[in-house]
Every structure is written in C-alpha cells, then in structure tokens.
Write an enzyme that holds these catalytic residues in place. Structure first.
Site, short mmCIF file in Angstrom:
data_model
loop_
_atom_site.label_atom_id
_atom_site.label_comp_id
_atom_site.label_asym_id
_atom_site.label_seq_id
_atom_site.Cartn_x
_atom_site.Cartn_y
_atom_site.Cartn_z
N ASP A 55 1.17 -1.30 0.17
CA ASP A 55 -0.05 0.32 0.04
C ASP A 55 1.19 1.14 -0.05
O ASP A 55 2.31 1.19 1.02
CB ASP A 55 -0.87 -0.13 1.02
N HIS A 62 -5.50 4.56 6.02
CA HIS A 62 -4.05 3.67 5.63
C HIS A 62 -3.23 4.43 5.88
O HIS A 62 -3.38 5.61 6.54
CB HIS A 62 -4.72 3.84 3.43
#
Lengths: 574, 574
Positions: free
Chosen positions: B213, B387
């Site tokens: 990510d 995130h």
C-alpha cells in the site's frame, strides 16, 4: 470571547429622510466564490436614482456545464437602467473581479471605470485584447471618488496581487465597507501593509454594514505571510541541481518577483512561459511593481543553451489547464521545453475547487516524465492563501464594528461558518445577513435591513465565440447525451402523399457501439415501424407519431440497456 | 537513518531450478488506487502452469468517462487460461477489492474463492445480489491455504474494515508479502491489532518482494487510531440538541459500532438509512462483529415519532452520491426524512479523489436546508484514513526487509513518494520496482526481476446494464458531444437513380439553441448543397461526399462559433 465593538448610535450617514433607501445585491449570485459583481442602488421615495457597480469578474463553470469555458454575471437587470449607472470600481486585478469586463462592457457602455494602478493596468490589458478602446482610470489610494451620491474611498489590503483595495462607500443611507478579498499579511512582499488604521478610524465613525470576504472562514488562526514561501523555495533550490520549473497564478506578481530573486541568488537565469505571465510581468515591470536585472531573463527559445542547473522557468498552468504551457511541456507538446528526468516542478498554488482532477492528472504526468514534483501535500508552505482565515476575519470585524455584516466571496458553507464566527464575537444571528440567490437587500435609516425583491439570475455561459448562446436547453441536451448517448430516428416521408416511403434509419452516437449492436438496432427499427403503422395509410398527425416513437423507443432501450439516451425523431420530407 | 534489514542470502524459497519463474502484475492497471486485481503466475521452463488471483475490485470512473457508472479490471488476459487458475483470495471487504466479482465471476467460472470471515460475508452478499450461487469460503487467520504451488498465509492488519488481511505467499521462486491496504492502529476499535510479530518473523525468514500500500506515502508520521473519532463524536453529541445524522463508508463496521455506542451514551435511538448500510450491519451483527441492544434501533418510518434530540441517524452517502439516502434527504426527496433547521450532519469520511465536487455540493445543500454540518475541514479528527502514513510504511518495510519492493494501491505520485521513502531507508533505486501500465514483472532465482512482457489493459466500463459495451469509440463520441454538441445532416437519396431527392435537413443537439440560430442553420444547408453538387447528376462516390460534407461543415461551424461539434452525415435511401 471578544466584545462586540459596534454600537448603533455611533452610526453616522449623511442627513437623510425616511424616504431614502440603499439596495445591495450581487449579479454573480450568492454563494459564488468567483463571478464577483455587486450593485449598489440609491433610491428616493422608492424610485431608482443612481447605481454604483463594484467589480465585474468571470467564474469557472461547474463540472456539469459540459463544454462551457467561462461563466459571467447576469446583467439583464441593468439593461433598462443604463442611464442610472454612475460608474464601476474594481477592487483588485484578479480575473474573478475584472475578467468579465471585456464581455460585459459592450452591454453596459458608456461606463466610467476606476481601479488602483495595477488593477486598472490589468483590466486595461483585457479591454485592449477585446479591442475595446475605453480605459479604466487609475486612482491613488488616498483619493476619494464621488460617483453620483456615492463617495468611495480606497483602503489598501494585502492579498495575492499587489494594489488590492477594499472600499469605504459613503451613501445617503449610511456607510458601507466593501471588504472583498483580503488578509492581514504583516510582512507582505511589497512592504505595503493593510491600512488597519484607516479601518479602525472608519470603525469609530460607525459602519452600517460590512460586506466581507468569507472564503477562509473554515481555517483557524491567521493566514501566514507570503514571506514563508521564500524560505520554502530556497530549500527547494538548495536541493535541486537540475532544471527548476516554478508555477503559480500569473497575477501573483509579488510571488513571481520573490521567485526571481531566489533563483538569482542560486545563480540561475529566468525564462517566462505562458501568455498571461508574459503580459502581466511586462506590465508590472513597466509600472514599477517588479524589478530585476534585464540580463537575468533569457528568451524561451534560448533556454536549452543553459545547463539545467542554471535554468529557472516560470510557467503558467498551475491549475492544470490542458492548454497551458506546463501541460504542454508535460505532454511533449511544447515548442521548446519537454519535461525530463532530473527536472523539479514546484507548484506554488493550490487547486481552485473544481480543478482538483486536472491538477492531479498533471502532477501524475510530470512524475511519469521523470520530474520530481513539489506541491502543498508533500511540502508545506509552498502556497499560502490570499484570503484571510478566522483570525483575519475577526480582526476586520472587531476593528470596524459594523451594525450588520454580510459575508460574500464564499460558498454557502463559508458564509454559514462566518456567521458562527460573528456570533462568537457577540453578533446577533439576525444581524448577520445571508440572503438567498437573487434576493435584494434594502437598507433604510432607523429600520432593520429587509429583503424587498427577488430577481432571477442565470448562468451566462461562454463557449467558444458565443456569449450566452449556450442556454439551459442546449446544456440539458449535452448532459443527457454525455451520460446516456443520442439516438436519431430518421423517417422518410413523401411530401405529397404523407406516406412513409422507405425503411426508417437509426443512428446512435455515444450510446452503444453500433457495429456490435446490430440486433438491438434491428429490434428498435421494429418498434419504430409499429409506431408508424398506428395510423394506417396517410399519416397526418406527425406530432403524435413523433412523440409515440420517442416514448416507445425510449422505454424499449431503457429496458434493454438501462440507459436513457436522448431520442430525436426526424421526419424528412422527400 | 534506518538500517536496511534485508539480506539477500536470507531469502528462502522452496528448492527451485533456474527454470522456474514467477510473474506478478495487476489487471486493474498500475497507478490505480481502486480496481484492485493481481495475477501471480507460476511458470516452468517458460510454460504457464498455475495462476493465483488476489482481489477483484471495482473502480470509479474518471470525470471524462461520461455516464460510466463503474470500471472493472480487464480480464481478457485470463480468457484462454481459465484451466490454469487455481483460485482467488480476497484481502478485505471493500468494494475496490471485492466489488468486481459479480461482474467477472461469470467470465472466470469455475473459480474457487477465499477470504476471512467478514470479507467472505461481504463478497457473498454481492454474489447473492447478482444471483450467483457460488460462495467465497471463509478462512480463519491461522489457516494456510495451499492453492496450486502457492501457500497463502493470512496476516491480520488494521484498516477501515474489520478482518482485513495481508498475505504471505510462498511460491516455488520465493516468498512474497502481499501488503495491500493497511495501517498500524495500536488501539483499534475491535481490539484486534495488526500481527506485527508474524510480520517480523516472516521478515527474518526472508522476503523476496513486498507489494505494499502506498496511498498514504505523502503524509508524515503515523496515521492516527480510529479511537480519536470517538472523542470528536462525543464533542459533537454534547453540542447538539437537535437531530444528529452520521455518515461514513458503509463497510466501516467498527466505526458504525463506535457511533452507535456514543449515541446510546447520549440517550439517543438509532436508525439506519441506505441499502448498503442495512445489509452490512445486518451481516456484521449476524457474524458477531457488531453488538448493540436491539431496542436501541428504531425503524426508519418510526423515527419521526422521536424528539429530534433523541434521534441518531446513520445514513449512507458520505461521497455525495446523487442517489444516496443522504442526498435524497438534502433534496427533500426522501420518503421519511427531510433535512431541517437544527439538524447536525457529521461527515466521518473524506472525499475519494474525484468526488470532491459531489461532496461539496451536498454540504452546500445541507447548509441551505438549515443543517449544521461537520466535516474534516472545520472539525479535525472526524475521519482518519484506513491507510498508513510514512511512519506505518517505514515500519512495515523495516520489519519485513524484503529484497525488492513494489508499491501498489496508489497513483504514480504515491508510488514515487514511496520510492523516496524506501531510498531513505537505504534501498537502492533499482530495487524499488515501478513498472509501467501493463508491464509484466518476472522473478527468477538468483536474477534481478525483469519486465518480460507487456499486455494491453483497457478500462472495462459499466454503464447501466451493459458491461464493457461502452468502449472508446462511444466514449469519445460522448466527450465530443458533451463539450461541443452534435450536428446530424440528413440527405435523402433515391435508391434507384442515386440522386438527391429533396432538401437536406440539419438537426443539432447540445450545439446552439436552434430556434435562435435559423441563419446559421440556413447557411450550413448551403454548404451541404455545395458538397452535393460537387459530383453532377448521379452520385456514386457517397463515401467521398460524406467526408467532404463533414469537413466543410465542420470548418464552417468552427469559424462561426468556435466549436467543433460531432458531425454525422446520414444518407437515407428512399
């Protein structure tokens, strides 16, 4: 909590009977950040006597306004009142305050216009470009303009363009402070501070209503000074040993001057790219607002002769405009410059709401070409707003202490946030005026301001060469076609017999890929044929048949595809 | 500076000759935040043996994809390789990781699918809705799946949905860590921490490549814990004595649970609005991921019986989707609830890039209806990202110390920022892999990974009921018409003689307002007539005439209006 400074009995207008009234309203709409244009109307005994206009800006189209380049204020209200218009004053030289004038001057002429030196110069560039010979008169900050019954004094404020002004507007009904775009920058690049003393003095005399910039009302504290950008830029320059490309709003002359100074300090030469930057810097140099040694500048075509570490390019296109110099450089479409590995691109501007996608796409493309890109998200203090934050607004409101306050220059949410702020400063809810779109606010002595009328305001859209010829019908069609496609049904009819002479034809665009949709089109034809057979033999009622075709085909296609294309039946006489 | 942990000789795969290879590439494209779908390919002697798929998500259309509802990964590459596909594993239950499966399962079947409990449940809801009877198998976190030559272990990570997983994928060529969406939340709402120990242990064993990510790579520090939202929400609740409306992503079950707890603490009852929220909460309660007293919930139609100060509505539509419950409430278009003066609306979600305009418009509308609106810009800590930020990413990278790292789940700028981060941690530039769109990366033992092939990936667009039937041609037409309009020229021709039998007809839509453009249309007809007269008498070369008509009419209209509408000449045989 702050104390409320304003005090009704301090309020002083010139002598006035109860018959006098002052109306204030925007022609660019309420809740609009751009398209600034304000009407001040003096009436006696209900009869319109004099009009003063403030600003004439352009706006950006909403994403739903497909294909529209610009929007401008709707001046239909003024059309039969031209002989009452005493003049127009510009607050500062940004496009959303001056950019509408080349489009609207022809509708308002003859029209006297004023602005401070740089403001007038920038507006005159636009008029000249539109081949309009009339000029905006340049005014010093200490001058008072007498425009009909209005006396307009200028107050210097700091903003992201030099020579920005607020206005003190003395009217027979009371004193108004027109506080468009401002912040309190206590170390501005040009050294010229906001005239806080003038503001305080007029506050002591009494202000009936403050119209105030509200765009930054969501931000806490004070907006930082432009100075911080210099430090950030030095950091970037010390890191980079490749070409450096700097982009910002082309009207932000002081920031461009700052960038030039820093570039020179680091031994680089400067080149300008983009028509608006060329024009604005030339004008600013001519008027003494920018100063740099001529040999610091190199022509665009000669840049490639310099080592990359010696280049500093100032380039238009910080909003990701597809036709701008920066976009063309990023897409290998520029005559002299292509983005290369080792380039650093510095965005000293944040996306204007609505432009986020264009700016993000441009940043992506620059990265793909190998550039290092610096922008606010990763590097703080590359851009500071020209608009005040909550602290700036509270300072203005406290110093002026107006009886009423009308937030402008923001969307509805900014106006509502401003209202909260004003209430924290002790203002009563009802004294913060937030009219609806088109509502006209009237002030009379000794009476609370009221909404007395409502006018209809449209978006006047500019697309290509046309002004206002893209109306709601055209726009609605564009929206439908853009999202659903178009289906044209052509039926040939014999003029004399009124009979259908051949098979109907179906043309679609933006709907489904026709080569692969033969079956769908074939079945649509059957439905058209059924419609045509409804009335046997000679068809007289073509209106009915057209509507019936459109309805049944529309239902069929919606069922089959889930889409509702624009359906256009065409009967062609042969 | 951190020390680089990774160490080539630590790397352990199963025994393997130089003939084995592993290929990794996304079908949703590189530089895409959404549309996640990854292919892992095991080959022997260059011959494809086994495929493992990870995720199958939907994406949001770009603003230029007019009328397109969704985009999905392009699986054409897999079409003639179905018998090699050993299965698909889902990382977590967000739409951009599971939402594509109802569209693509029919193209990939038969297909075995796995996911953790909540992930499987959410994916199964989607399959069921599409009337697909196949189910995703639910897997415990400590289970190892043997899928062909791949051994997949689950690593629990914190994200904005419970039961999110990263994968350790053991392959004959080496060990891969598939680190899709994660952050390190050390006080997650469900109390279940990221399994940092598992990560450290596998790091010690050696990791060939980390897919990670990269979306938060522009943000400094660590992403805050979901806990902070609870405090912010209490502040809001203590301020409000009217109705409170809370909106967030409908998959963020833990945050919805938190909101319910806080609402109950302040003596309110809860109602859900929106199909996705209904479905997800029902499923989450069934599986034990949410817990609240049944009597806390009140049916949507019964809400109005409660005093506003007792109401707490959890409503879908935090991205400003026009058809969502919240948009309908704001536009007086909802069956039970209209926004009213005194309502407080809390946005506990930030706009996904591209949705800014929709969200801003919704906030405006809510203000206009009299609501007080809280969102990140004015109230910090109303939303925290799912995130990780730079700190989270550095922790993952340090703990794993992979030989190579491949940033995923971000746009190009996020991947490049991640690269900088990795280089700060001592990684060599060439060990941070950033392939181009469609490039296929191959790993072999003892050799640096290489790009060995490139496939073409298209945007598969979903519009209404059609999957992929809006292609580039249709889209280009929509774009042209949306911004410039369409002009259809109909020419009736006698089939037998090949002669033009009557006046041509001109139909325009989205171009100019026809009723006021008679003159323009008349002159256009003249130009068409000139084209038709080019070949005297019988016209054979209709192709030529069509093109000539389109060109000359196009030039004429561009000159007159500055626009370039789509021109469609139609010859109709009568």
């Amino acid at each position: 909590m702050f104390k409320k400074y304003h005090n009704a009995h301090l309020f002083v207008g010139s002598s006035s009977s109860g018959k006098e009234s002052l109306r204030i309203f925007p022609l660019g709409g309420i809740g609009n950040v751009t398209k600034n244009m304000y009407v001040y109307e003096y009436r006696y005994d209900g009869k319109l006597k004099d009009i003063l206009l403030v600003d004439c800006g352009i706006g950006f189209p909403d994403p739903e306004m497909y294909g529209v380049d610009l929007v401008i204020p709707d001046v239909r209200y003024l059309q039969n009142k031209k002989e009452m218009i005493r003049g127009l004053v510009f607050t500062h030289g940004h496009d959303d305050h001056i950019g509408g004038i080349p489009y609207l001057y022809p509708k308002l002429r003859p029209l006297r216009m004023w602005g401070t030196k740089l403001t007038a110069a920038f507006a005159n560039l636009k008029l000249k470009e539109a081949r309009i010979s009339e000029k905006v008169t340049s005014v010093e900050f200490d001058k008072v303009l007498h425009i009909g019954p209005f006396a307009v004094s200028f107050v210097r404020v700091t903003h992201s363009v030099p020579d920005a002004a607020n206005f003190i507007i003395e009217t027979p009904v009371g004193r108004i402070y027109h506080g468009s775009d401002f912040k309190f920058d206590f170390s501005p690049l040009d050294g010229k501070l906001s005239e806080l003393e003038k503001i305080t003095v007029v506050g002591k005399k009494g202000v009936l209503c403050l119209l105030t910039d509200s765009l930054g009302s969501e931000r806490r504290g004070f907006t930082p000074s432009e100075q911080v950008i210099g430090e950030t830029l030095e950091k970037e320059l010390s890191l980079s040993n490749g070409r450096m490309i700097f982009t910002t709003q082309s009207s932000n002359i002081s920031r461009i001057q700052l960038a030039i100074e820093k570039a020179l300090k680091y031994g680089r030469q400067i080149a300008f790219f983009g028509r608006s930057i060329d024009q604005n810097t030339e004008e600013a140099v001519k008027l003494g607002y920018m100063r740099f040694p001529r040999e610091a500048i190199i022509r665009d075509r000669d840049v490639r002769r310099l080592a990359p570490s010696k280049q500093f390019l100032i380039v238009a296109g910080s909003q990701g405009q597809p036709e701008s110099a920066l976009s063309r450089m990023a897409n290998d479409d520029h005559k002299f410059i292509h983005i290369e590995d080792g380039d650093t691109v510095v965005f000293s501007a944040d996306p204007i709401p609505g432009n986020e996608h264009n700016v993000n796409s441009l940043i992506e493309q620059l990265y793909r070409k190998g550039a290092r890109v610096s922008y606010s998200d990763i590097m703080e203090d590359l851009h500071v707003s020209g608009h005040g934050s909550q602290g700036d607004m509270m300072l203005m409101l406290s110093a002026l202490g107006p009886k009423y306050v009308l937030p402008i220059g923001g969307t509805y949410r900014h106006m509502m946030q401003y209202k909260r702020l004003a209430m924290e400063l002790g203002y009563d809810k009802k004294d913060v005026l937030i009219p609806e779109e088109g509502e006209i606010l009237e002030f009379k002595k000794g009476v609370a301001p009221q909404i007395v009328d409502k006018i209809e305001l449209e978006n006047v859209m500019i697309d290509g060469l046309g002004i206002g010829d893209v109306g709601n019908v055209v726009l609605r069609d564009r929206q439908t076609i853009a999202t659903e496609g178009i289906v044209v049904i052509v039926v040939p009819m014999d003029q004399s017999s009124g009979r259908v002479t051949a098979e109907p034809d179906i043309i679609t665009r933006g709907f489904v890929y026709m080569k692969e949709s033969g079956n769908l089109i074939g079945r649509t034809k059957q439905i058209v044929n059924q419609s045509l057979k409804l009335k046997k033999g000679k068809i007289v009622d073509w209106q009915f048949i057209r509507k019936h075709m459109a309805d049944t085909v529309g239902q069929f296609l919606q069922k089959e595809t889930g889409r509702q294309p624009l359906i256009v039946p065409v009967i062609i006489e042969v």
